[in-house]
Design a protein around this motif. Structure first.
Motif, PDB file in Angstrom:
ATOM      1  N   SER A 107       0.858  -1.177   0.000  1.00 43.79           N
ATOM      2  CA  SER A 107       0.000   0.000   0.000  1.00 43.79           C
ATOM      3  C   SER A 107       0.898   1.232   0.000  1.00 43.79           C
ATOM      4  CB  SER A 107      -0.906  -0.005   1.228  1.00 43.79           C
ATOM      5  OG  SER A 107      -1.669   1.172   1.267  1.00 43.79           O
ATOM      6  N   THR A 108       0.862   2.006  -1.081  1.00 42.82           N
ATOM      7  CA  THR A 108       1.750   3.159  -1.235  1.00 42.82           C
ATOM      8  C   THR A 108       0.922   4.433  -1.315  1.00 42.82           C
ATOM      9  OG1 THR A 108       1.732   3.153  -3.645  1.00 42.82           O
ATOM     10  CG2 THR A 108       3.319   1.700  -2.572  1.00 42.82           C
ATOM     11  N   SER A 109       1.610   5.539  -1.444  1.00 45.67           N
ATOM     12  CA  SER A 109       0.923   6.815  -1.637  1.00 45.67           C
ATOM     13  C   SER A 109       0.282   6.897  -3.015  1.00 45.67           C
ATOM     14  CB  SER A 109       1.915   7.965  -1.457  1.00 45.67           C
ATOM     15  OG  SER A 109       2.969   7.839  -2.377  1.00 45.67           O
ATOM     16  N   ARG A 110       0.652   6.009  -3.911  1.00 45.63           N
ATOM     17  CA  ARG A 110       0.072   5.958  -5.257  1.00 45.63           C
ATOM     18  C   ARG A 110      -0.936   4.833  -5.408  1.00 45.63           C
ATOM     19  NH1 ARG A 110       5.622   7.162  -8.457  1.00 45.63           N
ATOM     20  NH2 ARG A 110       5.945   9.207  -7.536  1.00 45.63           N
ATOM     21  N   GLY A 111      -1.401   4.280  -4.303  1.00 48.61           N
ATOM     22  CA  GLY A 111      -2.396   3.217  -4.324  1.00 48.61           C
ATOM     23  C   GLY A 111      -1.780   1.880  -3.968  1.00 48.61           C
ATOM     24  N   VAL A 112      -2.571   0.824  -4.124  1.00 47.65           N
ATOM     25  CA  VAL A 112      -2.113  -0.535  -3.833  1.00 47.65           C
ATOM     26  C   VAL A 112      -1.391  -1.059  -5.065  1.00 47.65           C
ATOM     27  CG1 VAL A 112      -2.831  -2.850  -3.172  1.00 47.65           C
ATOM     28  CG2 VAL A 112      -4.041  -0.886  -2.258  1.00 47.65           C
ATOM     29  N   LEU A 113      -0.119  -1.443  -4.889  1.00 46.92           N
ATOM     30  CA  LEU A 113       0.720  -1.877  -6.000  1.00 46.92           C
ATOM     31  C   LEU A 113       1.414  -3.189  -5.673  1.00 46.92           C
ATOM     32  CD1 LEU A 113       2.599   1.491  -6.658  1.00 46.92           C
ATOM     33  CD2 LEU A 113       0.599   0.672  -7.863  1.00 46.92           C
ATOM     34  N   SER A 114       1.844  -3.895  -6.710  1.00 41.59           N
ATOM     35  CA  SER A 114       2.731  -5.040  -6.502  1.00 41.59           C
ATOM     36  C   SER A 114       4.137  -4.508  -6.262  1.00 41.59           C
ATOM     37  CB  SER A 114       2.703  -5.961  -7.721  1.00 41.59           C
ATOM     38  OG  SER A 114       3.306  -5.327  -8.819  1.00 41.59           O
ATOM     39  N   ASP A 115       5.018  -5.366  -5.747  1.00 45.35           N
ATOM     40  CA  ASP A 115       6.380  -4.908  -5.466  1.00 45.35           C
ATOM     41  C   ASP A 115       7.109  -4.518  -6.752  1.00 45.35           C
ATOM     42  OD1 ASP A 115       6.432  -7.587  -6.264  1.00 45.35           O
ATOM     43  OD2 ASP A 115       8.245  -8.022  -5.154  1.00 45.35           O
ATOM     44  N   ARG A 116       6.821  -5.188  -7.860  1.00 42.89           N
ATOM     45  CA  ARG A 116       7.467  -4.844  -9.136  1.00 42.89           C
ATOM     46  C   ARG A 116       7.087  -3.433  -9.577  1.00 42.89           C
ATOM     47  NH1 ARG A 116       5.155 -10.115 -10.717  1.00 42.89           N
ATOM     48  NH2 ARG A 116       6.717 -11.647 -10.182  1.00 42.89           N
ATOM     49  N   LYS A 117       5.798  -3.137  -9.502  1.00 47.79           N
ATOM     50  CA  LYS A 117       5.317  -1.812  -9.907  1.00 47.79           C
ATOM     51  C   LYS A 117       5.822  -0.739  -8.944  1.00 47.79           C
ATOM     52  CE  LYS A 117       2.075   0.511 -12.273  1.00 47.79           C
ATOM     53  NZ  LYS A 117       1.109   0.470 -13.249  1.00 47.79           N
ATOM     54  N   ALA A 118       5.906  -1.063  -7.648  1.00 50.55           N
ATOM     55  CA  ALA A 118       6.419  -0.096  -6.668  1.00 50.55           C
ATOM     56  C   ALA A 118       7.888   0.211  -6.955  1.00 50.55           C
ATOM     57  CB  ALA A 118       6.252  -0.639  -5.255  1.00 50.55           C
ATOM     58  N   ARG A 119       8.647  -0.797  -7.385  1.00 55.23           N
ATOM     59  CA  ARG A 119      10.053  -0.551  -7.721  1.00 55.23           C
ATOM     60  C   ARG A 119      10.179   0.332  -8.957  1.00 55.23           C
ATOM     61  NH1 ARG A 119      10.415  -5.953  -6.290  1.00 55.23           N
ATOM     62  NH2 ARG A 119      11.527  -6.263  -4.329  1.00 55.23           N
ATOM     63  N   THR A 120       9.346   0.122  -9.970  1.00 59.66           N
ATOM     64  CA  THR A 120       9.427   0.951 -11.174  1.00 59.66           C
ATOM     65  C   THR A 120       8.999   2.386 -10.889  1.00 59.66           C
ATOM     66  OG1 THR A 120       7.212   0.323 -11.911  1.00 59.66           O
ATOM     67  CG2 THR A 120       9.059  -0.976 -12.750  1.00 59.66           C
ATOM     68  N   GLU A 121       8.026   2.570  -9.978  1.00 60.97           N
ATOM     69  CA  GLU A 121       7.589   3.918  -9.619  1.00 60.97           C
ATOM     70  C   GLU A 121       8.423   4.510  -8.483  1.00 60.97           C
ATOM     71  OE1 GLU A 121       3.445   4.504  -9.209  1.00 60.97           O
ATOM     72  OE2 GLU A 121       2.956   3.280 -10.949  1.00 60.97           O
ATOM     73  N   HIS A 122       9.339   3.712  -7.944  1.00 60.08           N
ATOM     74  CA  HIS A 122      10.260   4.105  -6.872  1.00 60.08           C
ATOM     75  C   HIS A 122       9.530   4.648  -5.635  1.00 60.08           C
ATOM     76  CE1 HIS A 122      14.367   4.408  -5.615  1.00 60.08           C
ATOM     77  NE2 HIS A 122      14.125   5.605  -5.105  1.00 60.08           N
ATOM     78  N   VAL A 123       8.574   3.835  -5.124  1.00 56.62           N
ATOM     79  CA  VAL A 123       7.851   4.179  -3.906  1.00 56.62           C
ATOM     80  C   VAL A 123       7.834   2.972  -2.970  1.00 56.62           C
ATOM     81  CG1 VAL A 123       6.363   5.977  -4.843  1.00 56.62           C
ATOM     82  CG2 VAL A 123       5.633   3.620  -4.972  1.00 56.62           C
ATOM     83  N   GLY A 124       7.943   3.240  -1.703  1.00 54.02           N
ATOM     84  CA  GLY A 124       7.819   2.212  -0.678  1.00 54.02           C
ATOM     85  C   GLY A 124       6.456   2.358  -0.012  1.00 54.02           C
ATOM     86  N   GLY A 125       6.224   1.585   1.045  1.00 56.21           N
ATOM     87  CA  GLY A 125       4.957   1.690   1.743  1.00 56.21           C
ATOM     88  C   GLY A 125       4.758   0.558   2.711  1.00 56.21           C
ATOM     89  N   GLU A 126       3.491   0.319   3.040  1.00 52.41           N
ATOM     90  CA  GLU A 126       3.137  -0.730   3.993  1.00 52.41           C
ATOM     91  C   GLU A 126       2.996  -2.070   3.265  1.00 52.41           C
ATOM     92  OE1 GLU A 126      -0.469  -1.879   7.076  1.00 52.41           O
ATOM     93  OE2 GLU A 126      -0.532   0.020   6.008  1.00 52.41           O
ATOM     94  N   LEU A 127       3.707  -3.096   3.763  1.00 52.05           N
ATOM     95  CA  LEU A 127       3.604  -4.437   3.178  1.00 52.05           C
ATOM     96  C   LEU A 127       2.288  -5.058   3.627  1.00 52.05           C
ATOM     97  CD1 LEU A 127       7.145  -5.931   3.816  1.00 52.05           C
ATOM     98  CD2 LEU A 127       6.335  -4.658   1.852  1.00 52.05           C
ATOM     99  N   LEU A 128       1.393  -5.296   2.682  1.00 60.35           N
ATOM    100  CA  LEU A 128       0.106  -5.871   3.037  1.00 60.35           C
ATOM    101  C   LEU A 128       0.158  -7.395   3.095  1.00 60.35           C
ATOM    102  CD1 LEU A 128      -2.312  -3.619   0.971  1.00 60.35           C
ATOM    103  CD2 LEU A 128      -1.723  -3.462   3.388  1.00 60.35           C
ATOM    104  N   CYS A 129       0.632  -8.035   2.027  1.00 55.72           N
ATOM    105  CA  CYS A 129       0.660  -9.490   2.020  1.00 55.72           C
ATOM    106  C   CYS A 129       1.688  -9.999   1.018  1.00 55.72           C
ATOM    107  CB  CYS A 129      -0.709 -10.070   1.699  1.00 55.72           C
ATOM    108  SG  CYS A 129      -1.379  -9.594   0.125  1.00 55.72           S
ATOM    109  N   VAL A 130       2.047 -11.286   1.191  1.00 57.53           N
ATOM    110  CA  VAL A 130       2.979 -11.979   0.312  1.00 57.53           C
ATOM    111  C   VAL A 130       2.176 -13.021  -0.454  1.00 57.53           C
ATOM    112  CG1 VAL A 130       4.990 -13.479   0.219  1.00 57.53           C
ATOM    113  CG2 VAL A 130       4.907 -11.642   1.880  1.00 57.53           C
ATOM    114  N   VAL A 131       2.375 -13.073  -1.770  1.00 54.74           N
ATOM    115  CA  VAL A 131       1.651 -14.014  -2.625  1.00 54.74           C
ATOM    116  C   VAL A 131       2.675 -14.880  -3.355  1.00 54.74           C
ATOM    117  CG1 VAL A 131      -0.025 -14.258  -4.493  1.00 54.74           C
ATOM    118  CG2 VAL A 131      -0.132 -12.282  -2.977  1.00 54.74           C
ATOM    119  N   GLU A 132       2.510 -16.186  -3.249  1.00 52.46           N
ATOM    120  CA  GLU A 132       3.392 -17.135  -3.962  1.00 52.46           C
ATOM    121  C   GLU A 132       2.551 -18.192  -4.620  1.00 52.46           C
ATOM    122  OE1 GLU A 132       6.101 -18.670  -1.107  1.00 52.46           O
ATOM    123  OE2 GLU A 132       7.205 -16.807  -0.961  1.00 52.46           O
TER     124      GLU A 132
END
Length: 132
Positions: A107-132
């Motif tokens: 959960s970032t300031s730009r909405g709920v994102l996957s870790d890949r998308k958060a890395r491309t947008e260069h934003v961190g945030g609250e880790l909601l869940c892990v999916v495998e």
């Protein structure tokens, strides 16, 4: 009845439905749960989701996805941050589950994102869940 953690409730319902090989599962609707369902759809873990109006907050109907032989696509769906212990990470510290094959929903300031998308947008945030 009030839920103290609607995200954990949603993840538990999805885990139980996958274990029972159900085609769909109904959850309570909220912006964060719809965001999680949207990320799961974009990453290919669920087929689709719809919001059904019930006169109150709505129901989130999630259509689950299985492999060609009926095997489960979702193997692990764990809640990271909880109401009693929030977990925040910088973009450099976001985990890579299964060496990058799994995802972390953030959960970032730009909405709920996957870790890949958060890395491309260069934003961190609250880790909601892990999916495998």
């Amino acid at each position: 009845m009030s839920l103290s953690d609607p995200i954990a409730d949603m993840l538990s319902r999805i885990r139980n439905a996958v274990r029972n090989e159900a085609k769909q599962v109904d959850c309570r609707n909220s912006k964060i749960c719809a965001g999680i369902a949207d990320v799961l759809k974009q990453e290919g873990y669920i087929r689709d989701f719809h919001v059904i109006d019930d006169g109150r907050q709505g129901i989130l109907r999630i259509e689950l996805k299985y492999g060609p032989n009926g095997e489960a696509i979702l193997h692990r769906l764990d809640r990271e941050s909880r109401p009693g212990r929030r977990v925040y990470r910088k973009v450099e510290d976001l985990p890579r589950p299964l060496g990058g094959l799994g995802i972390v929903i953030v959960s970032t300031s730009r909405g709920v994102l996957s870790d890949r998308k958060a890395r491309t947008e260069h934003v961190g945030g609250e880790l909601l869940c892990v999916v495998e």
